[in-house]
Scaffold this motif. Structure first.
Motif: not given
Lengths: 44, 326
Positions: B120, B317-319, B124
């Motif tokens: 990831d 959470s993460h994004h 990203n």
């Protein structure tokens, strides 16, 4: 893509009983730099 | 946090690390060795390593000694999982807690998470954002701007091979560290708010005299911080500008014990991968196993000239943000 270099904690000892210390894990005088490249040996 | 009913640890999770054969617990401490035996490990004293068969599976439990070249060389023919208890809290409760937590750790799942994270992070290019909100409404909103070229310390496959020496912490997190004091933000820059459930203090084996005094002070500080359910760290451009708990300001206290010359520049960004351990965590303990059980932690100081202090976000959470247009 981002370029990643993955290092791990394996602190290698060679057949002559020497620590393979190419990254200067125990020798650098700069503490922050030493911590960054040698966290592997203790992984704080 | 409510601690879940106490599960009985077994050696099952360790089979991802040591698939076959006896698992030896080599320790410099008899109490820890005896406890390890009760869990089914084979205890050998640190001064008796010649008894180990070549290629042995070994958990090295260092409660009375910090990691050293000499100790490393004792295990050059073995598979070694190293637990540097002495770098954290050598008290009986903390050491036994650490042993229990390492047996509850799901090494296979942690390694799998590490692989997912590296993919990831590679795929990203935008900033990595962590968010969470606790029951009292305190919110983590941490924006991590990552360098285009990154060095990450991580263990991506659970099994340890003969001759390898893996520190327990490597299984439990991906760690990014600042390159040097001349380049604090060369790997990452942090902005926003971290609401930590716990804090840790660690000592590197290469600590100096001034560092020792600061580390001792940091341990007292940590004990005080452990009384609070949340510690809030505000960050701007990679530096902590405020560290508070229940309205009390700890900014300068943390600055002093982590080496005031560093002025609270964040040294480490740690992404936790040992999340299945979280229900069992007791934040009162200064145990390395607590570090990777939370989704993310921020570290200050190197543990040599001052304490290394971690502030750990338990859940979140993460994004990834969209990459900035070129």
């Amino acid at each position: 893509m981002r370029e990643l270099t993955i290092t791990n904690s394996s602190w290698t000892v060679d057949d002559d009983d020497n620590i393979v210390d190419a990254n200067g894990r125990m020798t650098t005088d700069q503490a922050v730099e030493a911590a960054g490249i040698s966290y592997g040996y203790a992984r704080l | 946090m409510q601690i879940s009913a106490q599960p009985q640890p077994s050696l099952d999770m360790l089979r991802a690390v040591f698939p076959v054969g006896d698992i030896f617990a080599v320790s410099d401490d008899g109490e820890l060795g005896k406890a390890a035996e009760e869990y089914g490990l084979v205890f050998v004293g640190l001064d008796e390593t010649e008894k180990l068969p070549v290629g042995a599976n070994v958990i090295v439990l260092l409660r009375r000694n910090l990691v050293s070249v000499q100790i490393r060389k004792l295990f050059r023919k073995h598979r070694a999982l190293v637990v540097p208890v002495a770098s954290f809290d050598t008290g009986s409760e903390a050491a036994l807690y650490t042993l229990r937590m390492l047996l509850l750790t799901d090494y296979a799942t942690a390694a799998g998470r590490a692989r997912e994270w590296t993919k990831d992070i590679s795929d990203n290019l935008g900033s990595l954002v962590f968010r969470s909100a606790d029951a009292d409404g305190h919110s983590t909103n941490l924006v991590c701007s990552l360098a285009q070229n990154l060095k990450i310390d991580a263990w991506l496959s659970p099994e340890i091979q003969v001759g390898q020496w893996a520190s327990i912490g490597a299984y439990c997190e991906l760690s990014l560290t600042a390159p040097s004091t001349q380049n604090w933000t060369g790997s990452f820059t942090l902005d926003g708010t971290v609401v930590a459930s716990g804090a840790l203090v660690a000592r590197d084996a290469r600590y100096n005299e001034l560092g020792d005094a600061r580390i001792r002070a940091a341990n007292e500080l940590r004990d005080e911080l452990a009384e609070y359910p949340a510690i809030t760290v505000e960050l701007e451009k990679g530096t902590a500008v405020s560290i508070t708990a229940d309205g009390k300001d700890y900014t300068d206290a943390v600055r002093q014990v982590t080496n005031p010359d560093y002025d609270l520049h964040a040294l480490e960004l740690g992404i936790g991968t040992n999340l299945t351990l979280l229900p069992h965590v007791d934040w009162r303990f200064n145990s390395q196993l607590n570090e990777g059980a939370g989704c993310v932690h921020i570290g200050f100081g190197e543990g040599m000239t001052g304490a290394h202090m971690d502030f750990i976000v338990a859940q979140g959470s993460h994004h990834f943000e969209p990459a900035a247009a070129s």
